[in-house]
Design a protein around this motif. Structure first.
Motif, short mmCIF file in Angstrom:
data_model
loop_
_atom_site.label_atom_id
_atom_site.label_comp_id
_atom_site.label_asym_id
_atom_site.label_seq_id
_atom_site.Cartn_x
_atom_site.Cartn_y
_atom_site.Cartn_z
N SER A 162 27.62 -3.38 -52.08
CA SER A 162 27.40 -2.69 -50.86
C SER A 162 27.15 -1.33 -51.08
O SER A 162 28.06 -0.85 -51.81
N THR A 227 33.43 5.55 -52.37
CA THR A 227 34.03 4.55 -51.38
C THR A 227 33.20 3.23 -51.69
O THR A 227 33.72 2.25 -51.60
N SER A 228 31.99 3.42 -51.93
CA SER A 228 31.08 1.99 -52.23
C SER A 228 31.64 1.41 -53.46
O SER A 228 31.81 0.17 -53.43
N GLN A 230 34.60 1.66 -54.62
CA GLN A 230 36.09 0.92 -54.30
C GLN A 230 35.86 -0.34 -53.64
O GLN A 230 36.38 -1.33 -53.92
N THR A 231 35.08 -0.47 -52.75
CA THR A 231 34.56 -1.60 -52.00
C THR A 231 34.19 -2.72 -52.91
O THR A 231 34.57 -3.97 -52.90
N ASN A 232 33.28 -2.37 -53.84
CA ASN A 232 32.46 -3.25 -54.57
C ASN A 232 33.38 -3.79 -55.51
O ASN A 232 33.47 -5.08 -55.89
N ASN A 235 35.79 -6.40 -53.62
CA ASN A 235 35.30 -7.40 -53.44
C ASN A 235 35.17 -8.32 -54.61
O ASN A 235 34.99 -9.63 -54.43
#
Length: 335
Positions: A162, A227-228, A230-232, A235
């Motif tokens: 993402s 931020t991206s 951390q999300t990836n 996930n």
């Protein structure tokens, strides 16, 4: 244009603080940028010039209320521009002028079309010293919702990423990262890994999948990148993994001897300028944080000569070629 004193000026993407410093003398200023380095540059220049304090935020934050004027340095990424224009349309009244600037050669018909579509009525100034102003107001007939995330699969590696609007290569995997994915170490005995200049975290995700015991720290100067990432990582690796994502200027403030491996895909642009000083700072910082026998794994375009720079820093005998193709080299330097 004359602006009466005491107005609230919103400045978007002020690289080093020139606009922020100028307007603090008579106005209240909020500066929004995705760049940690831009934030630090603004603060330094405000202090140097004895300017009043301003409000700093990043471009994921909400547009502040009660803005009287918006001044924008048009970002390089159209995705980032669309995000900012859509947010302005949602929060601004039609009476608030939006004035944007860029080099005249960078303002295309398609750029103006984005202003018209996502913000409202738009016209431009004549060019002056190779720059042009764009004047707009928030009066488009529709408030178009923009999803900040772009998602896509990493071919042959079986994971999804993402990407927030200003993440480098946020619409597809860049060629350097694609090449490096096949040469990341597996079954590491080391525990502490730093992904320096992590972007969306693609290298960290792959490294984490192949090495379930590593502790990963991702670092980038873009708030949207960390931020991206951390999300990836969450996930694809799960919430139980030891993961830290930090927005920073390279490895400022990191202690020495705190990592066994640093992976790095350095940028060679700052704004419009081609430069190697960012890579050099990354290499110096990496050496500082590496423990004895720790390794720095770097990918770069062949013409950039990273082997020479790494040899000066680590010693020629400590640098070796891991892989190469017509465009890229992957180098390993050992402390």
């Amino acid at each position: 244009m004359n602006i009466e004193p005491g107005k609230h000026i919103l400045i978007l993407n002020d690289s080093f603080g020139a606009l922020s410093c100028w307007f603090t003398h008579e106005h209240s200023v909020t500066m929004m940028s995705d760049s940690y380095i831009a934030h630090q540059g603004v603060l330094e220049n405000l202090a140097t010039n004895q300017c009043k304090n301003i409000t700093l935020s990043n471009t994921l934050d909400d547009i502040p209320a009660n803005v009287d004027y918006v001044l924008m340095q048009i970002p390089r990424s159209n995705r980032h521009l669309v995000w900012q224009l859509s947010q302005l349309r949602l929060r601004l009244g039609q009476s608030v002028p939006v004035i944007a600037v860029n080099k005249a050669k960078e303002i295309h018909t398609s750029t103006l079309a984005l202003f018209e579509k996502y913000l409202g009525s738009t016209h431009t100034s004549l060019a002056w010293k190779k720059h042009r102003l764009v004047f707009s107001i928030a009066d488009s007939s529709k408030k178009l919702a923009v999803d900040p995330l772009t998602k896509w699969q990493v071919d042959s590696h079986n994971f999804e990423l993402s990407n927030l609007p200003n993440v480098y290569s946020g619409e597809k995997l860049d060629q350097g990262a694609r090449f490096m994915l096949d040469y990341l170490p597996k079954d590491l005995n080391t525990k502490r890994v730093i992904d320096l200049g992590c972007g969306n975290g693609v290298l960290s995700v792959k490294l984490g999948i192949d090495n379930p015991n590593v502790r990963i720290t991702c670092v980038d100067e873009s708030y949207m990148a960390t931020t991206s990432a951390q999300t990836n990582l969450l996930n694809n690796l799960g919430k139980q993994r030891d993961i830290t994502c930090i927005t920073n200027n390279c490895l400022d403030g990191f202690e020495s001897d705190t990592a066994e491996l640093v992976i790095c895909n350095p940028p060679f642009h700052q704004q419009q300028a081609i430069t190697d000083h960012i890579a050099w700072q990354m290499f110096c910082d990496a050496k500082h944080v590496l423990c004895n026998d720790g390794k720095l794994l770097v990918i770069g375009n062949r013409h950039l000569g990273y082997d020479v720079k790494l040899s000066k820093l680590f010693g020629k005998s400590k640098v070796k070629l891991i892989a190469s193709n017509k465009k890229f080299v992957i180098l390993q330097a050992t402390k």
